[in-house]
Design an enzyme around this catalytic site. Sequence first.
Site, PDB file in Angstrom:
ATOM      1  CG  ASP A  30      -0.314   0.156   2.536  1.00 15.62           C
ATOM      2  OD1 ASP A  30       0.932   0.277   2.604  1.00 15.62           O
ATOM      3  OD2 ASP A  30      -1.042   0.162   3.550  1.00 15.62           O
ATOM      4  CB  CYS A  42       0.034  -2.900   4.449  1.00 19.20           C
ATOM      5  SG  CYS A  42      -0.539  -3.945   5.800  1.00 19.20           S
ATOM      6  CB  THR A 101       0.310  -3.880  10.917  1.00 17.60           C
ATOM      7  OG1 THR A 101      -0.861  -4.255  10.189  1.00 17.60           O
ATOM      8  CG2 THR A 101       0.068  -2.599  11.706  1.00 17.60           C
ATOM      9  CG  HIS A 126       6.594 -26.880  10.802  1.00 14.91           C
ATOM     10  ND1 HIS A 126       6.557 -26.838  12.171  1.00 14.91           N
ATOM     11  CD2 HIS A 126       7.821 -27.393  10.490  1.00 14.91           C
ATOM     12  CE1 HIS A 126       7.697 -27.305  12.669  1.00 14.91           C
ATOM     13  NE2 HIS A 126       8.484 -27.633  11.656  1.00 14.91           N
ATOM     14  CG  HIS A 177       4.896 -30.460   8.999  1.00 16.26           C
ATOM     15  ND1 HIS A 177       4.670 -30.037  10.288  1.00 16.26           N
ATOM     16  CD2 HIS A 177       6.206 -30.787   8.932  1.00 16.26           C
ATOM     17  CE1 HIS A 177       5.798 -30.089  10.975  1.00 16.26           C
ATOM     18  NE2 HIS A 177       6.748 -30.544  10.169  1.00 16.26           N
TER      19      HIS A 177
END
Length: 149
Positions: free
Chosen positions: A8, A66, A68, A99, A134
Amino acid sequence: MKIGIGNDHVAVAYKKAISDYIREAYGYEVVNFGTDSSERFDYPLSGKAVAQAVVSSQVDKGILICGTGVGIGISANKVKGVRCVICSEPYSAKLSREHNNTNILAFGARVVGIELAKMIVDSWLTAEYEGGRHQKRLDMIEEIEDDNL
């Protein structure tokens, strides 16, 4: 290898720095799905674009940035077949590949410094999916996706 990158308006400088780093350190092609402007830009647009490019095999993996990493990562995870991890340190990035076979990495330009971001990218790009025990869990995640179409 081809990496799709999206961002962004907050993360324009980070996108450029990480794109340049990936090209120089790994020789990978980087495809821009984000904005290059500081004008307000809605992160779901680039989150979705990178996610769709990954699941359609237009690119091999994706990186999203972005403020966060959270909103853009959530947006990507709405696309069936995406396993986007939102990381602020290298260990989780590494284990998410080993994993969970994550195919998109997200982080925040307001959360991690650029050198730490490079370390996170390194850990994520160099780790490989281990499979084995996994895979059962990934199959379960795919069943959840299929149940909620």
